[in-house]
Design an enzyme around this catalytic site. Sequence first.
Site: not given
Length: 270
Positions: A2-3, A92
């Site tokens: 993610p940005e 995860h």
Amino acid sequence: MPELPEVETIARDLRAALIGQSVVDVFIVNETIVEPERDYDVAQLIGKRIKHIDRRGKNLLLYFEYGLAIICHLKMTGRLIVDNTEKNHDKHLHFWIQFEKNRLLFYDTRKFGRICFISEKRIGRHARLARLGPEPFDITNTRFAQVVKARHKAIKLTLMDQEVIAGIGNIYADESLFAAGIRPTRKSSTVSRQQLLRLHWHVRQTLQKALDNRGSSVNDYLDGNGRKGNFQNLIEVYGRTGAACRRCGTTIKRIILGGRSTHYCPHCQR
DNA sequence: GACAACCTGACC
DNA sequence: GGTCAGGTTGTC
């Protein structure tokens, strides 16, 4: 992964779901994603309300009562999702917080993401945060032109340099440079001030459009509710190697810059 | 600057 | 089997 637009979308989702709730329990499933230096024991979070949630660059900041805080960086495949139905034995899932009504879960396939338990007053001094440059929406356009022009490397690398501007990553660097018509390999210092003023406008425009579309789900990104974003459908160059530029029809080219895939239109970007 | 390291999974 | 992936950091 993610940005800025993705992290901001997650921050808003978490804010809407969690603010004001007390922590009921905290579980660290996998210690490797927790930064070793801690200001407090995680058990201290129990019973504290979450006060507010912020974003700085690509970091998420969670503030609790009594000056307790959490910094979270999702790196490439990290996810922060509010979900009450999820089973806890996902391979995860590395960390989760049980709130009164909701559960906040941290997943990360590649385990690059990090969580830091830090006191609120020391947040600004955290090594990663202290070095961050200004937010793209805060910096003035003249200052933007100034700091970018001062760098002597490829302009794409300057845009992605978190110490220059915080929050821009591989997708939005490529997309912003396409929008501004600047070739990613151009040295920052050789780009004219006029072009840089335009670039700043296009950076903000691109990030805002991505934000309006809740981010890009190219591979793994999911928002704070576990849903995909939409901006991947509006991308002009990123990952479009070999396809036709939508503006001029020229084949989109892919090169490597700073070890990262870089996509541009050889005709539209000079 | 380039490159490897940190990891796992998807795809060819 | 090799290549690639929205990131960051440390070493030439």
